[in-house]
Design a protein around this motif. Structure first.
Motif, PDB file in Angstrom:
ATOM      1  N   TRP A 257      15.715   5.404   6.888  1.00  0.00           N
ATOM      2  CA  TRP A 257      14.549   6.102   7.459  1.00  0.00           C
ATOM      3  C   TRP A 257      13.328   4.926   7.908  1.00  0.00           C
ATOM      4  N   VAL A 258      12.985   5.136   8.901  1.00  0.00           N
ATOM      5  CA  VAL A 258      11.652   4.442   9.158  1.00  0.00           C
ATOM      6  C   VAL A 258      10.572   5.088   8.528  1.00  0.00           C
TER       7      VAL A 258
ATOM      8  N   LEU B 173       8.159  10.291   8.297  1.00  0.00           N
ATOM      9  CA  LEU B 173       9.623  10.140   7.803  1.00  0.00           C
ATOM     10  C   LEU B 173      10.448  10.169   9.174  1.00  0.00           C
ATOM     11  N   MET B 174      11.142   9.116   9.706  1.00  0.00           N
ATOM     12  CA  MET B 174      12.111   9.239  10.896  1.00  0.00           C
ATOM     13  C   MET B 174      13.296   8.590  10.709  1.00  0.00           C
TER      14      MET B 174
ATOM     15  N   ARG C 125      14.284  13.384   1.308  1.00  0.00           N
ATOM     16  CA  ARG C 125      13.678  13.894   2.516  1.00  0.00           C
ATOM     17  C   ARG C 125      12.747  14.938   2.033  1.00  0.00           C
ATOM     18  N   ARG C 126      13.173  15.757   1.033  1.00  0.00           N
ATOM     19  CA  ARG C 126      12.542  17.023   0.506  1.00  0.00           C
ATOM     20  C   ARG C 126      11.107  16.595  -0.047  1.00  0.00           C
TER      21      ARG C 126
ATOM     22  N   VAL D 263       0.883  -1.135  -0.117  1.00  0.00           N
ATOM     23  CA  VAL D 263      -0.220   0.053  -0.051  1.00  0.00           C
ATOM     24  C   VAL D 263       0.633   1.344   0.024  1.00  0.00           C
ATOM     25  N   HIS D 264       1.101   1.933  -1.015  1.00  0.00           N
ATOM     26  CA  HIS D 264       1.907   2.637  -1.369  1.00  0.00           C
ATOM     27  C   HIS D 264       1.857   4.299  -0.490  1.00  0.00           C
ATOM     28  N   GLY D 265       2.671   4.791   0.027  1.00  0.00           N
ATOM     29  CA  GLY D 265       2.458   5.922   0.949  1.00  0.00           C
ATOM     30  C   GLY D 265       3.384   7.083   0.127  1.00  0.00           C
ATOM     31  N   GLY D 266       4.052   6.947  -1.180  1.00  0.00           N
ATOM     32  CA  GLY D 266       4.508   7.763  -1.868  1.00  0.00           C
ATOM     33  C   GLY D 266       6.154   7.923  -1.838  1.00  0.00           C
TER      34      GLY D 266
END
Length: 374
Positions: free
Chosen positions: A147-148, A127-128, A117-118, A64-67
């Motif tokens: 990143w998590v 994003l963590m 990140r941007r 399930v894509h989050g982008g």
């Protein structure tokens, strides 16, 4: 009297209330069928296979894509993130998110940590920075940053069951083992010819076959410039450090590990070794699959281990085989748009879906075009 505008017809809830024939019983076809039946249409789904959701709807990473996947296509990234919450809420019974989802950017990639990140900040994707325990999974010589993130997977078997129930409740007729030979537009509707010689008549026809060929279609409905790739999705057993995790390394050097809920394994896909060639037609890609292809799972594991050393302990259990269809012009930016084609009279539409989680966009696009013929 002038014809009502699209906005007027939308406001009144007008839509296709006649007979709709949907060619293709994948997730998009079934979802469109249910959506239209609930709005008053008499809908029949025609599926060539012996069961629903047996093609591309099953053969994928079930992500399930989050982008996060699309740092080179801001529109696709943004639409995926926008769709994430609605999909996971709508199909909560089929969604699995009890694992740690990690993204990393490889050195020498088509993107970099700053851009990744941007993009995530721009589309609002959580994003963590990865903790030390996660960073240690990666080879610092080949991976720039990690990143998590927040992404889930869906259970394809549960989703099939839910889709069946929803279609039954909506009164959709389903015909399995019904391959279509051709579609013809008429002055007031369309005809669908089955390979058995039977001909069905409808007011509208929706072709949702993910590029699977139909010999005869009206002008304007087919797709040109497709890349049809026979693909292998390896199912692997992971060593202890990687269990309970989904790992994706971007972008150029690319591979991804995700839980596959209908099995005890993870899927492993690799940008170089998952595709077994590329063909201009679906039929040619299927012919390559039927001729027999040699697994490349060990190649996937060896190359991915350059970025995640623990993968040397992964064991290949089996592979899923299928055809991936992508508009050729999208190779450069990796965008995954919803592509819709419409016949001259507007009675036949073909819809080439992008990602399962973008189903809300697909429903809106299809219904908007169908309203134009009311």
């Amino acid at each position: 009297m002038s014809r009502p505008s699209r906005a007027d017809r939308t406001a009144r809830g007008e839509g296709p209330h006649g007979v709709v024939l949907v060619v293709g019983g994948g997730f998009y076809g079934c979802s469109l069928a249910t959506h239209l039946a609930r709005r008053g249409a008499q809908v029949t789904v025609l599926e060539a296979r012996a069961d629903l959701l047996g093609g591309a709807s099953y053969f994928n990473q079930a992500r399930v894509h989050g982008g996060y996947h699309y740092p080179r296509s801001l529109r696709t990234a943004g639409r995926s993130q926008a769709s994430y919450a609605s999909f996971t809420a709508r199909y909560a019974a089929c969604v699995v998110d009890d694992f740690l989802c990690v993204y990393a950017v490889a050195r020498g990639s088509l993107t970099n940590a700053r851009r990744f990140r941007r993009v995530c900040e721009h589309i609002g994707a959580p994003l963590m920075d990865a903790p030390a325990s996660v960073r240690r999974l990666f080879n610092p010589a080949t991976v720039e940053a990690s990143w998590v993130t927040r992404e889930a997977v869906f259970d394809a078997v549960r989703l099939r069951r839910l889709v069946r129930e929803e279609m039954a409740d909506a009164g959709v007729t389903v015909r399995l083992g019904a391959p279509v030979a051709g579609v013809t537009e008429t002055a007031s509707g369309a005809l669908v010819a089955l390979e058995t010689g039977e001909v069905l008549a409808g007011d509208w026809v929706l072709v949702c076959t993910y590029g699977e060929g139909i010999d005869d279609l009206p002008r304007g409905v087919g797709y040109a410039g497709l890349h049809c790739e026979p693909c292998e999705m390896a199912l692997v057993d992971l060593p202890e450090p990687l269990r309970g995790k989904g790992v994706t390394v971007m972008d150029g050097p690319y591979f991804s590990l995700m839980p596959f809920p209908s099995t005890p394994y993870h899927t492993l896909s690799h940008v170089r070794y998952t595709p077994h060639g590329s063909y201009p037609t679906y039929e040619q890609a299927v012919a390559a699959l039927r001729a027999g292809l040699t697994t490349r799972a060990d190649w996937m594991i060896r190359d991915a281990a350059r970025y995640v050393p623990a993968l040397t302990g992964a064991v290949h259990r089996e592979s899923l085989w299928g055809v991936k269809t992508v508009p050729a012009r999208r190779d450069g930016d990796d965008a995954r748009p919803i592509v819709l084609r419409r016949s001259d009279g507007g009675r036949v539409l073909s819809l080439l879906g992008s990602k399962i989680d973008n189903i809300g966009d697909a429903l809106r696009v299809a219904e908007e075009h169908l309203r134009d013929t009311v």
